[in-house]
Design an enzyme around this catalytic site. Structure first.
Site, PDB file in Angstrom:
ATOM      1  N   PRO A 141       0.816  -1.220   0.000  1.00  0.00           N
ATOM      2  CA  PRO A 141       0.000   0.000   0.000  1.00  0.00           C
ATOM      3  C   PRO A 141       0.847   1.267   0.000  1.00  0.00           C
ATOM      4  CG  PRO A 141      -0.958  -1.614   1.480  1.00  0.00           C
ATOM      5  CD  PRO A 141       0.368  -2.172   1.037  1.00  0.00           C
ATOM      6  N   TYR A 142       1.970   1.257   0.723  1.00  0.00           N
ATOM      7  CA  TYR A 142       2.847   2.424   0.708  1.00  0.00           C
ATOM      8  C   TYR A 142       3.280   2.761  -0.721  1.00  0.00           C
ATOM      9  CZ  TYR A 142       7.216   5.011   0.682  1.00  0.00           C
ATOM     10  OH  TYR A 142       8.205   5.910   0.383  1.00  0.00           O
ATOM     11  N   ALA A 143       3.790   1.762  -1.436  1.00  0.00           N
ATOM     12  CA  ALA A 143       4.236   1.991  -2.808  1.00  0.00           C
ATOM     13  C   ALA A 143       3.073   2.441  -3.687  1.00  0.00           C
ATOM     14  CB  ALA A 143       4.878   0.730  -3.373  1.00  0.00           C
ATOM     15  N   THR A 145       0.508   4.199  -2.790  1.00  0.00           N
ATOM     16  CA  THR A 145       0.186   5.603  -2.543  1.00  0.00           C
ATOM     17  C   THR A 145       1.129   6.510  -3.313  1.00  0.00           C
ATOM     18  OG1 THR A 145       1.582   5.850  -0.536  1.00  0.00           O
ATOM     19  CG2 THR A 145      -0.706   5.111  -0.218  1.00  0.00           C
TER      20      THR A 145
END
Length: 333
Positions: A141-143, A145
């Site tokens: 999810p970080y990537a 975003t």
């Protein structure tokens, strides 16, 4: 010249602020101190608050109408946390980021440097190197975003509302060489931070993931000194108009151009400290990838920049900061 640095009390943002100040550019810091440190803003223009606070942004630009460039370093960045709590990452990194863009446009600030990430890349399976045109493959999810927000920025730039340079960071290590700031988080999740912690605790290092298709089975990264990253921002500010003259949205890799596996990082760490570090091999962390390293020719062409510090320099400065950290942010910070 003044520059607004959102997230300027964090590890990277505070180092960018120092590099700006050293180059005659006045940093104006905006940070909600969720992870940033007030100590890193000492002696600087500082506003405590959120990037989505329109009234506060209006006040900042009213009091500093000469701000022409903003740097967006405000984000949550821990990959395993993003897997466990994706909503928080989409809220902080995307939703609030959109509001920040709206406030910049409303205030007439047209130049934006965005702190993006190499975690969005699909690496070349032959040598794991990537350039700015390499395909995107987001595994956390970080990537996602970061990749999603880059899409938003590309569309906003195409509309003529902003001109944007997305700086895709590889793996920051080290500290401000003058030790004004460094990694403030006491429980780091990245490999070097964990090595330093267990080295001082006399515990073994957990090597997470040993079955990647790399030369030794461990993940491969491009470890770039945070001061090199910071000086790249200064070059981008100085050359912003030239960089975006033909294209209003540009992407630039910021890395050393050298791939280092975690096992190789461990060997370099032992070489710097002169002390063997025991290792326990464990499974991959959720959201982790084999990794990548930069083909950074474009940074030289557009920014006149290349990484100057070595891997060993980054390890030494990380260790120097660890020894001084409590003096700067306190033992309970």
């Amino acid at each position: 010249m003044k520059v607004l640095i959102a997230g300027g009390a964090g590890f990277i943002g505070s180092t960018v602020a120092s590099a700006c100040a050293d180059s005659g550019i006045t940093p104006v810091i905006l940070d909600n101190l969720a992870t940033g440190r007030r100590e890193f803003t000492e002696g600087r223009i500082f506003y405590e608050g959120d990037i989505c606070d329109g009234a506060l942004l209006g006040r900042i630009f009213a009091e500093h109408p000469d701000i022409r460039t903003a740097i967006d370093c405000a984000a949550l960045i821990v990959v395993p946390d993003s897997v466990a709590n994706p909503l928080a990452y989409y809220r902080e990194n995307v939703s609030k980021g959109i509001q920040f863009l709206e406030h910049l446009v409303r205030s007439g600030c047209r130049n934006l440097l965005f702190s993006s990430s190499a975690s969005i890349y699909q690496a070349d399976p032959e040598d794991f190197s990537v350039d700015e045109d390499s395909p995107v493959e987001t595994l956390s999810p970080y990537a996602r975003t970061k990749a999603l927000f880059e899409t938003i920025l590309r569309d906003v730039a195409a509309s003529g509302a902003l001109e944007v340079v997305s700086l895709r960071y590889f793996n920051p290590i080290g500290a401000d060489p003058a030790l004004r700031s460094g990694l403030q988080i006491r429980t780091p999740t990245h490999a070097l931070g964990k090595m330093i912690d267990v080295h001082h605790a006399r515990e073994p290092f957990s090597l997470t993931g040993t079955d990647y298709p790399t030369r030794d089975g461990s993940g491969i990264r491009d470890y770039v000194h945070v001061w090199d990253l910071a000086t790249a921002h200064v070059r981008a500010i100085e050359r912003f108009e030239a960089i975006t003259r033909e294209e209003p949205y540009r992407v630039v890799n910021l890395g050393t151009g050298r791939g280092t596996t975690v096992r190789e990082l461990l060997a370099a760490f032992e070489s710097v400290t002169g002390v063997p570090l025991p290792v326990v091999e464990t499974v991959r962390r959720p959201g982790d990838s084999a990794g990548a390293y930069a083909r950074a020719d474009l940074a030289g062409e557009l920014l006149g920049w290349k990484a100057e510090y070595s891997l060993e320099d980054g390890i030494r400065d990380s260790l120097r900061w660890y020894a001084r950290r409590d003096e700067v942010i306190g033992a309970d910070g």
